[in-house]
Motif scaffolding. Structure first.
Motif, PDB file in Angstrom:
ATOM      1  N   UNK A  79     -43.127   2.691 -56.112  1.00 18.93           N
ATOM      2  CA  UNK A  79     -44.080   3.493 -55.355  1.00 18.93           C
ATOM      3  C   UNK A  79     -45.457   3.467 -55.984  1.00 18.93           C
ATOM      4  N   UNK A  80     -46.469   3.864 -55.189  1.00 18.32           N
ATOM      5  CA  UNK A  80     -47.818   3.938 -55.753  1.00 18.32           C
ATOM      6  C   UNK A  80     -47.888   5.051 -56.811  1.00 18.32           C
ATOM      7  N   UNK A  81     -48.883   4.961 -57.655  1.00 14.09           N
ATOM      8  CA  UNK A  81     -49.131   6.052 -58.600  1.00 14.09           C
ATOM      9  C   UNK A  81     -49.557   7.298 -57.828  1.00 14.09           C
ATOM     10  N   UNK A  82     -49.096   8.447 -58.238  1.00 16.06           N
ATOM     11  CA  UNK A  82     -49.580   9.700 -57.659  1.00 16.06           C
ATOM     12  C   UNK A  82     -50.990  10.013 -58.126  1.00 16.06           C
ATOM     13  N   UNK A  83     -51.223   9.715 -59.378  1.00 16.86           N
ATOM     14  CA  UNK A  83     -52.497  10.026 -60.032  1.00 16.86           C
ATOM     15  C   UNK A  83     -52.827   8.816 -60.883  1.00 16.86           C
ATOM     16  N   UNK A  84     -54.071   8.347 -60.877  1.00 19.08           N
ATOM     17  CA  UNK A  84     -54.391   7.203 -61.739  1.00 19.08           C
ATOM     18  C   UNK A  84     -54.529   7.651 -63.194  1.00 19.08           C
ATOM     19  N   UNK A  85     -54.467   6.704 -64.137  1.00 21.96           N
ATOM     20  CA  UNK A  85     -54.782   7.070 -65.519  1.00 21.96           C
ATOM     21  C   UNK A  85     -56.266   7.397 -65.621  1.00 21.96           C
ATOM     22  N   UNK A  86     -56.674   8.107 -66.650  1.00 23.17           N
ATOM     23  CA  UNK A  86     -58.057   8.581 -66.700  1.00 23.17           C
ATOM     24  C   UNK A  86     -59.059   7.464 -66.946  1.00 23.17           C
ATOM     25  N   UNK A  87     -60.176   7.588 -66.274  1.00 28.20           N
ATOM     26  CA  UNK A  87     -61.298   6.731 -66.600  1.00 28.20           C
ATOM     27  C   UNK A  87     -62.136   7.503 -67.622  1.00 28.20           C
ATOM     28  N   UNK A  88     -63.002   6.825 -68.300  1.00 27.58           N
ATOM     29  CA  UNK A  88     -63.941   7.523 -69.178  1.00 27.58           C
ATOM     30  C   UNK A  88     -63.423   7.777 -70.578  1.00 27.58           C
ATOM     31  N   UNK A  89     -62.233   7.283 -70.899  1.00 26.67           N
ATOM     32  CA  UNK A  89     -61.768   7.361 -72.283  1.00 26.67           C
ATOM     33  C   UNK A  89     -61.581   5.928 -72.765  1.00 26.67           C
ATOM     34  N   UNK A  90     -62.310   5.524 -73.784  1.00 27.67           N
ATOM     35  CA  UNK A  90     -62.158   4.142 -74.257  1.00 27.67           C
ATOM     36  C   UNK A  90     -60.776   3.916 -74.869  1.00 27.67           C
ATOM     37  N   UNK A  91     -60.244   2.733 -74.656  1.00 27.17           N
ATOM     38  CA  UNK A  91     -59.031   2.325 -75.365  1.00 27.17           C
ATOM     39  C   UNK A  91     -57.729   2.873 -74.820  1.00 27.17           C
ATOM     40  N   UNK A  92     -57.776   3.408 -73.603  1.00 26.89           N
ATOM     41  CA  UNK A  92     -56.538   3.962 -73.034  1.00 26.89           C
ATOM     42  C   UNK A  92     -55.550   2.835 -72.729  1.00 26.89           C
ATOM     43  N   UNK A  93     -54.319   3.026 -73.175  1.00 28.08           N
ATOM     44  CA  UNK A  93     -53.246   2.106 -72.792  1.00 28.08           C
ATOM     45  C   UNK A  93     -52.431   2.814 -71.722  1.00 28.08           C
ATOM     46  N   UNK A  94     -52.185   2.135 -70.615  1.00 30.44           N
ATOM     47  CA  UNK A  94     -51.333   2.728 -69.586  1.00 30.44           C
ATOM     48  C   UNK A  94     -50.483   1.636 -68.957  1.00 30.44           C
ATOM     49  N   UNK A  95     -49.197   1.668 -69.252  1.00 29.05           N
ATOM     50  CA  UNK A  95     -48.269   0.687 -68.692  1.00 29.05           C
ATOM     51  C   UNK A  95     -47.572   1.309 -67.488  1.00 29.05           C
ATOM     52  N   UNK A  96     -48.026   0.913 -66.318  1.00 33.66           N
ATOM     53  CA  UNK A  96     -47.555   1.562 -65.090  1.00 33.66           C
ATOM     54  C   UNK A  96     -46.144   1.135 -64.701  1.00 33.66           C
ATOM     55  N   UNK A  97     -45.248   2.108 -64.586  1.00 37.05           N
ATOM     56  CA  UNK A  97     -43.890   1.850 -64.068  1.00 37.05           C
ATOM     57  C   UNK A  97     -43.529   3.046 -63.192  1.00 37.05           C
ATOM     58  N   UNK A  98     -43.560   2.850 -61.882  1.00 38.50           N
ATOM     59  CA  UNK A  98     -43.357   3.974 -60.970  1.00 38.50           C
ATOM     60  C   UNK A  98     -41.942   3.951 -60.371  1.00 38.50           C
ATOM     61  N   UNK A  99     -41.574   5.097 -59.810  1.00 36.28           N
ATOM     62  CA  UNK A  99     -40.228   5.248 -59.233  1.00 36.28           C
ATOM     63  C   UNK A  99     -39.982   4.249 -58.113  1.00 36.28           C
ATOM     64  N   UNK A 100     -38.719   3.861 -57.981  1.00 34.39           N
ATOM     65  CA  UNK A 100     -38.324   2.983 -56.868  1.00 34.39           C
ATOM     66  C   UNK A 100     -37.420   3.784 -55.931  1.00 34.39           C
ATOM     67  N   UNK A 329     -46.682   9.972 -62.347  1.00 33.75           N
ATOM     68  CA  UNK A 329     -47.727  11.006 -62.325  1.00 33.75           C
ATOM     69  C   UNK A 329     -48.722  10.791 -63.458  1.00 33.75           C
ATOM     70  N   UNK A 330     -48.735   9.578 -64.005  1.00 32.19           N
ATOM     71  CA  UNK A 330     -49.689   9.178 -65.050  1.00 32.19           C
ATOM     72  C   UNK A 330     -49.731  10.194 -66.184  1.00 32.19           C
ATOM     73  N   UNK A 331     -50.913  10.678 -66.527  1.00 32.54           N
ATOM     74  CA  UNK A 331     -51.096  11.365 -67.805  1.00 32.54           C
ATOM     75  C   UNK A 331     -51.550  12.808 -67.677  1.00 32.54           C
ATOM     76  N   UNK A 332     -51.332  13.405 -66.521  1.00 36.81           N
ATOM     77  CA  UNK A 332     -51.827  14.769 -66.322  1.00 36.81           C
ATOM     78  C   UNK A 332     -51.330  15.721 -67.411  1.00 36.81           C
ATOM     79  N   UNK A 333     -50.057  15.643 -67.749  1.00 34.57           N
ATOM     80  CA  UNK A 333     -49.497  16.610 -68.711  1.00 34.57           C
ATOM     81  C   UNK A 333     -50.129  16.443 -70.098  1.00 34.57           C
ATOM     82  N   UNK A 334     -50.067  15.234 -70.686  1.00 38.16           N
ATOM     83  CA  UNK A 334     -50.652  15.151 -72.043  1.00 38.16           C
ATOM     84  C   UNK A 334     -52.170  15.354 -72.043  1.00 38.16           C
TER      85      UNK A 334
END
Lengths: 781, 294
Positions: A79-100, A329-334
């Motif tokens: 599925x598509x991401x619910x929320x994208x990872x944040x822009x505006x933070x340098x060096x963010x690593x985000x390995x997208x794996x969404x529910x099927x 849901x990307x990184x909303x919690x952390x």
């Protein structure tokens, strides 16, 4: 700013229906020819699927269809991401794996769907599901967060080569520089668990495809009906206007129901399209423990640098966050953890860094508190430790580090869930601290009552903690208000409602502008046919964002009313007042016209109208805040610990709370009560016990303990009112308030109740068993 | 959470029920109050091919005085009826002391006294309470009837001395001697939750206030309700003092039991609870026994 209706303690319009069983919930939807779905779910946390044989189930009498991932065709994809990872933070690593929609090739958590049976009844569907034969090749499960990142750990995603889902590093100022000149550095290792939302109503969907109208109606327990409609349109290849999503009364959201593209949403609606018949799936409690998102563990290594007189120079917090098998849901919690750790305090140098880990457990998405709870726990524990080391009063060290009322808006420099650098908009933090101390009787308790109780052999302690609650985030919500020819008012908004009292609080906002009894305002939430723009109910934003949109729409309707009435009553608009469903000339009450009559006149049925005329006393308006408003509060409690059994009980709990303008104090207090219940669960009851193989040991309310009425203390609430400058009404959110400060206050109170052991508790939740172990360890130390 | 398919029998008499039991034996499960069985069927942990529902047999619900001053309780008597019965309250206050800990009032309105004993849950309150009270159980089958004493009845988790064709029909609790005090204590994480440890103590003192007899039954500490025989024996002929009570509690925690752990309770914590709850129960039972003197 209490008005005639706004800010009044009104009973809820919706309660008679709810209390007499007349309110529609998803499971109440009964349609002719309706079929029932049951999912076959993996018993393994991690396994290859060698084969699935549904042939026996397909032959089962009463079964209409059995589908696996292979049957879904083009529908099957992550599925598509619910929320994208944040822009505006340098060096963010985000390995997208969404529910099927259903597992193909590999299952990655216990409870993941591998097949669905559609049958004439749920009983038949479950019987047939038990006849599906799945050949699994079990794999070692990834459960431990630290081991998951170590060498040689089994991998959830072989192609990724790591279980690292994300890495984010942010720093404001320089912690290293602060530490270098500090008189004292306190360090702590915190492990905090949260749990399942345990909503009274589990998830459920009824999808009904009508071939003749070529339209799909979906009743769903969603917090985001419009987003669900839009998402389903894309996935199913339909036009948005072919889909109507109705989120009727929903028995609690708490976060997991804002998650979109959940497997059952997709499979149930797709199945209805395939079969041309309505299909219902109602999640049962056992499923809920394995297929509905949770919030779980964070492990923090945190330290604080201070001067010898207690001024904070800097904070460093490095933590690990469990996202489960997916990160839809990307990184909303952390991100919330990062922005809420420093809370109400001035921390000039703040380093915050985290790694997010894939594990073989159901995915993690925001749950009431949503990351704030961990950050608050870490910071408040550091404050307590620093106070002890410096011999300071725990409230004094907090007070001297607080942002002062004249320092707002206060920039923390850390990017948060709305991808902008966090700004605290307004508040009076010392006043809330003072208020909570006064309510709990801080000085008198510590100086007189506690020693007296102690002499009686009672182990009673006081806990006090402060928190902030970023709330009311964007993007926007909208509302449409119509005054009908009956004089009644229709109000529609796009957010869903799950018990927050929107039918009353939104009516109060509109009533204040229109001079209409809130009982005569009919509110519709969560029906895409009634309103089709908006984001949803999450992040304590309903009152702030949708409430502000309601206010804006009501103002526009008010202007229309005044303009028309001014002509009819031959009086200037400034001299008119709206009250009791009438427009009156202020000094001459007999010169008046009812809103009903005006509404008739506003909808001409014959003849010519002035150019530019818009029919109806109706307006639509939208509201989007520049950034989220930050509510806050201070919680204090008295806890008694039984020294024999190590059971602990909160005797009293007070909360001094500020969420700006209050729409309805009674609803607000209900929100805090509910949040406190969850906070107490996170302090002493709720823990998902997972074994090394990824088998949940307590997937029922017999073993997963949620606080019940008999566990809740009397709760006293004081409202402070610092209006937010971010919206015209001055509202801030409250939905998560109660859940945030309870764990740190609780463990502090437990320490205070057992001073002989000099405990330093760095975990939550506790339990009687865990407290016994902690005390035993302290005795031996 | 729907049960697997099952056949359903609802006889109107005990004889009819015994006929069905004799025919079906291992393939049928008795449904009394259903407060444990139905959830486990909904979880599909239990998938009995058939149910024998006793709820249409009014003859099995009664509370009668026994000639010796005890009581006889019919197997289908609802827990709440026992809880609110004045004779039970007067003769066996320990039953009342335990009752509020059995789940919640709604569950006690359906759950039955005999059902709880036949279910033989090692964490059940009533098996332990009737064990402390030295009860005996009346069992019938198509071929006759027999009485089994509580010391021989509980064989393992959810396992009793009853054969598949047998039915528990009533429980007889013998009268308590003079100068007898009882006490019930438990630790559960919240109201209505399963007890981590529970203790029922029945203590009889002689005229010199020495222990003439003691029965201490524990729940949630082993595979069956456990009678703490060594703890009781350690008290024989002794005054109840802090020292003798502590020694008995120690024996209960270390000799009479070898408790295991679960997600709520480590073995060490369980041992600790046995110590404190046995001590508390003995102390209270002793006080009550003394209070009844003269």
């Amino acid at each position: 700013m209490a008005g005639k209706y706004l800010g009044q303690r009104l009973k809820r319009n919706e309660d008679p229906r709810l209390l007499t069983g007349q309110a529609l919930f998803v499971d109440d939807v009964q349609l002719p020819g309706m079929l029932h779905a049951a999912f076959l779910r993996s018993d393994y946390a991690h396994a290859w699927i060698k084969s699935i044989d549904p042939s026996a189930a397909r032959q089962h009498p009463g079964v209409v269809a059995v589908y696996t991932a292979a049957d879904l065709g083009k529908i099957w994809k992550p599925g598509p991401l619910n929320v994208p990872p944040p822009s505006g933070i340098p060096g963010v690593v985000f390995n997208q794996r969404t529910q099927v929609p259903m597992a193909k090739d590999k299952v990655r958590h216990q409870g993941e769907a591998v097949a669905v049976v559609i049958a004439e009844s749920r009983y038949i569907a479950e019987d047939a599901a038990a006849e599906i034969v799945v050949d699994y090749e079990p794999l070692e499960a990834v459960i431990d967060l630290e081991k998951a990142l170590g060498e040689g750990s089994p991998l959830l995603y072989e192609d990724l080569g790591t279980n690292l889902a994300s890495f984010v590093h942010q720093e404001n100022g320089s912690y290293a520089e602060a530490a270098a000149r500090a008189d004292l550095i306190v360090k702590t290792h915190i492990v905090m668990e949260r749990g399942t939302a345990a909503a009274l109503e589990n998830r459920g969907y009824v999808a009904s495809w009508d071939n003749k109208s070529q339209s799909l109606t979906m009743w769903a327990t969603t917090q985001g009906p419009i987003a669900l409609r839009n998402g389903l349109a894309t996935i199913l290849g339909l036009s948005e206007h072919q889909i109507r999503v109705i989120a009727p009364f929903v028995g609690g959201g708490f976060g997991p129901k804002i998650l979109l593209y959940q497997p059952e949403e997709i499979v149930v609606s797709w199945a209805s399209l395939q079969l041309g018949r309505p299909v219902k799936w109602i999640e049962d409690r056992q499923e809920n423990f394995g297929d509905t998102s949770q919030e779980r563990r964070q492990i923090h290594e945190a330290e604080m640098a201070l001067t010898r007189d207690g001024k904070i120079l800097g904070v460093k917090d490095v933590f690990i966050h469990d996202t489960g098998a997916y990160n839809s849901y990307a990184l909303t919690i952390p991100l919330n953890t990062q922005t809420h750790t420093t809370g109400p305090y001035k921390v000039a140098n703040y380093l915050t860094e985290y790694r997010v880990v894939f594990t073989n457990r159901i995915l993690v998405t925001p749950l009431r508190g949503a990351g704030r709870t961990y950050g608050t726990f870490v910071m408040e524990r550091l404050m307590d430790k620093a106070a002890k080391r410096l011999g300071m009063d725990r409230t004094e060290i907090r007070r001297m580090n607080m942002i002062q009322p004249d320092e707002f808006p206060y920039k923390t420099g850390i990017v948060g869930q709305d991808f902008a650098k966090n700004v605290l908009d307004s508040g009076n933090y010392p006043a809330a601290l003072d208020k909570a101390k006064e309510m709990i009787g801080y000085e008198a308790f510590l100086k007189e009552e506690q020693p007296r109780l102690r002499a009686e052999g009672k182990h009673v302690g006081l806990g006090i903690s402060f928190f902030t609650e970023g709330s009311g985030v964007g993007p926007y919500e909208g509302a449409r208000i119509t005054v009908e020819a009956s004089g009644k008012v229709n109000l529609s908004t796009g957010v869903g409602t799950q018990g927050q009292g929107h039918f009353t609080s939104f009516a109060q906002v509109a009533a204040e502008q229109l001079g209409v009894d809130p009982k005569n305002i009919f509110v519709t939430t969560g029906d895409t046919e009634a309103f089709h723009w908006g984001a949803g109910t999450f992040a304590s934003r309903g009152a702030t964002v949708a409430g502000s949109a309601v206010n804006a729409a009501a103002l526009l309707v008010r202007q229309k009313i005044l303009k028309m009435a001014s002509k009819i009553l031959e009086a200037p608009e400034e001299e008119l007042e709206l009250a009791d469903g009438m427009v009156r000339v202020a000094d001459i009450p007999s010169r008046c016209i009812s809103l009903a009559e005006l509404a008739v006149k506003a909808n001409p049925s014959r003849g010519a109208v002035e150019p530019g005329t818009e029919p109806g006393l109706e307006a639509t308006a939208y509201f989007g805040p520049p950034y989220g408003a930050t509510a806050y509060g201070c919680c204090a409690m008295i806890v008694e610990v039984d020294p024999d059994t190590f059971n602990a009980r909160i005797q009293r709990l007070v909360m001094a709370h500020d969420c700006g303008t209050v729409l309805n104090p009674m609803i607000l207090e209900g929100q805090i009560h509910g949040g406190v219940g969850l906070g107490l669960g996170n302090s002493f009851f709720e823990k998902l016990e997972m074994d090394d193989n990824g088998q949940l040991q307590n997937a029922s309310f017999m073993d997963y303990l949620i606080p019940r009425a008999s566990d809740l203390p009397p709760i006293e609430i004081a409202h402070l009112h610092t209006p937010s400058p971010l919206n015209p009404l001055g509202i801030k959110g409250v939905g998560e308030a109660g859940a945030i400060p309870i764990p740190p206050a609780f463990v502090q109170a437990v320490e205070d109740a057992l001073p002989e052991y000099n405990l330093e508790i760095s975990e939550a939740p506790l339990s009687p068993n865990r407290l016994f172990q902690i005390v035993q360890a302290a005795k031996q130390a | 959470m729907k049960p697997a398919p099952f056949d359903y029998y609802a006889p109107a008499s005990v004889d009819e029920a015994l006929d069905i039991l004799s025919e079906k034996g291992y393939d049928i499960k008795v449904l009394a109050g259903g407060q444990s069985l139905v959830p486990s069927m909904n979880f599909r942990l239990a998938q009995p091919p058939a149910l024998l529902d006793l709820n249409n047999i009014p003859d099995l619900a009664y509370i009668k005085p026994a000639p010796d001053g005890g009581v006889v309780i019919g197997a289908m008597t609802r827990d709440s009826d026992v809880e609110h019965n004045p004779m039970v309250a007067e003769r066996f206050p320990v039953i009342l002391q335990a009752m509020p800990f059995i789940a919640h009032p709604q569950i006690r309105n359906r759950g039955t006294f005999g059902g709880a004993i036949a279910h033989a849950d090692p964490a059940g309150h009533l098996p332990a309470v009737t064990l402390a009270l030295n009860a005996r159980y009346h069992i019938r089958s198509k071929n006759g009837d027999r009485w089994v004493g509580c010391d021989e009845f509980f064989l393992g988790p959810f396992t009793t001395a009853m054969e598949p064709d047998e039915l528990l029909v009533e429980v007889e609790i013998p009268a308590l001697p003079a100068r007898t005090g009882t006490s019930y204590h438990q630790m559960a994480r919240q109201a209505g939750a399963q007890a981590l440890v529970g203790v029922a103590a029945v203590v009889t003192l002689d005229p010199g206030e020495r222990v003439a007899a003691a029965r201490i039954a524990l729940l949630s500490v082993g595979e069956t309700p456990v009678l703490a025989g060594r703890a009781a024996a350690s008290l024989a002929g002794k005054l109840l003092t802090p020292e003798t009570i502590e020694a008995a509690a120690e024996a209960a925690a270390t000799v009479d039991t070898d408790p295991g752990g679960d997600i709520h309770c480590s073995p060490e914590y369980r041992r600790h609870l046995i110590r404190v709850l046995v001590a508390k129960s003995l102390e209270e039972a002793g006080e009550r026994a003394r209070g009844k003197r003269g």
